[in-house]
Design a protein around this motif. Structure first.
Motif, PDB file in Angstrom:
ATOM      1  N   GLY A 136     -60.270  18.767  17.102  1.00 47.17           N
ATOM      2  CA  GLY A 136     -58.758  18.247  16.535  1.00 47.17           C
ATOM      3  C   GLY A 136     -59.134  17.158  15.972  1.00 47.17           C
ATOM      4  N   ALA A 137     -57.950  16.473  15.262  1.00 45.83           N
ATOM      5  CA  ALA A 137     -58.135  15.274  14.835  1.00 45.83           C
ATOM      6  C   ALA A 137     -58.428  13.831  15.301  1.00 45.83           C
ATOM      7  N   LEU A 138     -57.963  13.754  16.660  1.00 48.28           N
ATOM      8  CA  LEU A 138     -58.533  12.680  17.351  1.00 48.28           C
ATOM      9  C   LEU A 138     -59.660  12.908  18.062  1.00 48.28           C
ATOM     10  N   GLY A 139     -60.086  14.294  18.557  1.00 51.05           N
ATOM     11  CA  GLY A 139     -61.298  14.394  19.295  1.00 51.05           C
ATOM     12  C   GLY A 139     -62.482  14.249  18.233  1.00 51.05           C
ATOM     13  N   SER A 140     -62.589  14.794  16.999  1.00 49.68           N
ATOM     14  CA  SER A 140     -63.489  14.718  15.850  1.00 49.68           C
ATOM     15  C   SER A 140     -63.728  13.144  15.579  1.00 49.68           C
ATOM     16  N   ALA A 141     -62.556  12.606  15.757  1.00 47.29           N
ATOM     17  CA  ALA A 141     -62.957  10.901  15.421  1.00 47.29           C
ATOM     18  C   ALA A 141     -63.692  10.370  16.311  1.00 47.29           C
ATOM     19  N   VAL A 142     -63.195  10.960  17.735  1.00 48.49           N
ATOM     20  CA  VAL A 142     -64.184  10.302  18.782  1.00 48.49           C
ATOM     21  C   VAL A 142     -65.469  10.687  18.919  1.00 48.49           C
ATOM     22  N   VAL A 143     -65.744  12.062  18.545  1.00 46.47           N
ATOM     23  CA  VAL A 143     -67.025  12.506  18.378  1.00 46.47           C
ATOM     24  C   VAL A 143     -67.821  11.762  17.441  1.00 46.47           C
ATOM     25  N   ASP A 144     -67.415  11.506  16.331  1.00 49.72           N
ATOM     26  CA  ASP A 144     -67.973  10.509  15.236  1.00 49.72           C
ATOM     27  C   ASP A 144     -68.274   9.178  15.582  1.00 49.72           C
ATOM     28  N   ARG A 145     -67.383   8.603  16.274  1.00 51.46           N
ATOM     29  CA  ARG A 145     -67.335   7.288  16.617  1.00 51.46           C
ATOM     30  C   ARG A 145     -68.748   6.891  17.718  1.00 51.46           C
ATOM     31  N   PHE A 146     -68.711   8.033  18.859  1.00 57.82           N
ATOM     32  CA  PHE A 146     -69.698   8.005  19.760  1.00 57.82           C
ATOM     33  C   PHE A 146     -71.077   8.182  19.248  1.00 57.82           C
ATOM     34  N   ARG A 147     -71.065   9.307  18.193  1.00 55.91           N
ATOM     35  CA  ARG A 147     -72.307   9.662  17.465  1.00 55.91           C
ATOM     36  C   ARG A 147     -72.867   8.330  16.636  1.00 55.91           C
ATOM     37  N   THR A 148     -72.226   7.659  15.742  1.00 58.48           N
ATOM     38  CA  THR A 148     -72.276   6.495  15.270  1.00 58.48           C
ATOM     39  C   THR A 148     -72.985   5.355  16.150  1.00 58.48           C
ATOM     40  N   ALA A 149     -72.436   5.341  17.231  1.00 54.62           N
ATOM     41  CA  ALA A 149     -72.943   4.246  18.153  1.00 54.62           C
ATOM     42  C   ALA A 149     -74.117   4.602  19.042  1.00 54.62           C
ATOM     43  N   GLY A 150     -74.856   5.916  18.794  1.00 48.19           N
ATOM     44  CA  GLY A 150     -76.018   6.263  19.006  1.00 48.19           C
ATOM     45  C   GLY A 150     -76.090   7.014  20.237  1.00 48.19           C
ATOM     46  N   ALA A 151     -74.781   7.691  20.975  1.00 49.06           N
ATOM     47  CA  ALA A 151     -74.576   8.550  21.828  1.00 49.06           C
ATOM     48  C   ALA A 151     -75.290   9.881  21.633  1.00 49.06           C
ATOM     49  N   THR A 152     -75.629  10.504  22.706  1.00 53.29           N
ATOM     50  CA  THR A 152     -75.866  12.207  22.510  1.00 53.29           C
ATOM     51  C   THR A 152     -74.393  12.637  22.597  1.00 53.29           C
ATOM     52  N   VAL A 153     -73.910  13.439  21.807  1.00 54.27           N
ATOM     53  CA  VAL A 153     -72.404  13.781  21.878  1.00 54.27           C
ATOM     54  C   VAL A 153     -72.408  15.392  22.303  1.00 54.27           C
ATOM     55  N   CYS A 154     -71.789  15.595  23.320  1.00 52.50           N
ATOM     56  CA  CYS A 154     -71.478  17.131  23.597  1.00 52.50           C
ATOM     57  C   CYS A 154     -70.037  17.255  23.273  1.00 52.50           C
ATOM     58  N   ALA A 155     -69.977  18.085  22.230  1.00 51.58           N
ATOM     59  CA  ALA A 155     -68.139  18.180  21.909  1.00 51.58           C
ATOM     60  C   ALA A 155     -67.990  19.595  22.298  1.00 51.58           C
ATOM     61  N   VAL A 156     -66.784  19.448  22.959  1.00 45.52           N
ATOM     62  CA  VAL A 156     -66.327  20.659  23.736  1.00 45.52           C
ATOM     63  C   VAL A 156     -64.864  21.082  23.196  1.00 45.52           C
ATOM     64  N   ASP A 157     -64.803  22.595  23.066  1.00 46.50           N
ATOM     65  CA  ASP A 157     -63.487  22.981  22.462  1.00 46.50           C
ATOM     66  C   ASP A 157     -63.391  24.505  22.454  1.00 46.50           C
ATOM     67  N   VAL A 158     -62.229  25.110  22.527  1.00 40.87           N
ATOM     68  CA  VAL A 158     -62.134  26.457  22.394  1.00 40.87           C
ATOM     69  C   VAL A 158     -62.141  27.078  20.789  1.00 40.87           C
ATOM     70  N   VAL A 159     -61.970  26.008  19.906  1.00 41.91           N
ATOM     71  CA  VAL A 159     -62.173  26.242  18.669  1.00 41.91           C
ATOM     72  C   VAL A 159     -63.298  25.647  17.870  1.00 41.91           C
ATOM     73  N   ALA A 160     -64.180  26.569  17.631  1.00 42.10           N
ATOM     74  CA  ALA A 160     -65.696  26.343  17.237  1.00 42.10           C
ATOM     75  C   ALA A 160     -65.716  25.708  15.591  1.00 42.10           C
ATOM     76  N   PRO A 161     -66.688  24.629  15.537  1.00 39.03           N
ATOM     77  CA  PRO A 161     -66.741  23.955  14.217  1.00 39.03           C
ATOM     78  C   PRO A 161     -66.509  24.698  13.109  1.00 39.03           C
ATOM     79  N   ASP A 162     -67.016  25.996  12.924  1.00 40.15           N
ATOM     80  CA  ASP A 162     -66.904  27.096  11.702  1.00 40.15           C
ATOM     81  C   ASP A 162     -65.641  27.339  11.665  1.00 40.15           C
ATOM     82  N   ASP A 163     -64.551  27.307  12.444  1.00 33.47           N
ATOM     83  CA  ASP A 163     -63.048  27.797  12.391  1.00 33.47           C
ATOM     84  C   ASP A 163     -62.416  27.284  11.360  1.00 33.47           C
TER      85      ASP A 163
END
Length: 257
Positions: free
Chosen positions: A40-67
């Motif tokens: 989602g809009a907020l979830g993807s922004a959080v993913v990007d923020r943590f990834r940029t800060a150096g975390a290993t990010v595990c992104a979870v959703d029922v909607v796949a990224p290629d949807d």
């Protein structure tokens, strides 16, 4: 005889607006962050923020990224896990898979959620109530329940998403407000039960500036809405060492509303 101080104190925090260009140092190198609702809009922004800060990010959703409905880029550099967070067996398998892959969990960001308006309580279908209860509250409860043993090992953090409207009753969207108030109480409970080990906080957005909200409310004052990237900054701060003394807080993120 004076009574002993309460075990938990609720603190009201004054809201402030962070610029979309805000840049502050958060170092999550060597940590593992789990972000639900990542497509989602907020979830993807959080993913990007943590990834940029150096975390290993595990992104979870029922909607796949290629949807076509996903706002999470397929090549975002994070590991995606598809899971139904309303199903306890699926959540248990998800957490086991993440720990098998990465050996630890340091941060849990409960972003999964949805909004529905609707009818007065007497006219509200049980199906509509169950949808909001499951997606907004049950997902956060189950994710926290199964991630907690691993967060306790790493002295980790949990940040969930409540809402400004959860602070009072209102007309037409009662079930939404009820489930988001439940997030605040879940947060306070997690903080009290894990004092000194796992920190738990939540954020309370007003209206988030997303494509869907703009489509639903085309005539609203969009400039007063809060950007997903601004909320992601606050969530990252609450998971950082800068907020090491903060647990059990419900933090307003209202933008200019």
């Amino acid at each position: 005889m004076a009574s002993s101080p309460p075990a938990f104190i609720y603190v009201v925090v004054v809201a402030c607006r962070m610029s979309p260009q805000t840049d502050f140092d958060v170092d999550f190198d060597g940590t593992v962050a789990v972000v639900t609702g990542a497509s989602g809009a907020l979830g993807s922004a959080v993913v990007d923020r943590f990834r940029t800060a150096g975390a290993t990010v595990c992104a979870v959703d029922v909607v796949a990224p290629d949807d076509e409905d996903s706002l999470l880029e397929p090549d975002s550099g994070v590991q995606f896990y598809e899971a139904d967070l309303t199903d306890e067996g699926d959540v248990e398998r998800l957490v086991s898979a993440i720990v098998d892959d990465h050996d630890r969990i340091d941060h849990l960001c409960n972003i999964a959620g949805t909004w529905r308006g609707g009818d007065p309580i007497e006219d509200t279908d049980l199906e509509a109530f169950d949808l909001l209860l499951n997606v907004n509250l049950k997902t956060a409860f189950l994710a926290a329940k199964h991630a907690l043993p691993h967060l306790q090992e790493t002295s980790g953090s949990i940040v969930s998403v409540s809402a400004r409207s959860s602070l009072e009753g209102g007309e037409g969207d009662g079930p939404y407000r009820i489930t988001k108030a439940g997030i605040r109480l879940l947060t306070e409970t997690l903080a009290a039960e894990n004092r000194g080990t796992v920190r738990a906080n939540c954020v309370m957005p007003s209206v988030i500036d997303t494509p869907m909200n703009r489509e639903m409310m085309p005539d609203a004052d969009h400039d007063s809405w809060v950007e997903p990237t601004e909320i992601a900054d606050v969530i990252a701060f609450l998971c950082s060492e800068g907020a090491a003394v903060t647990s059990g807080a419900a933090v307003p993120v209202y933008g200019e509303a």
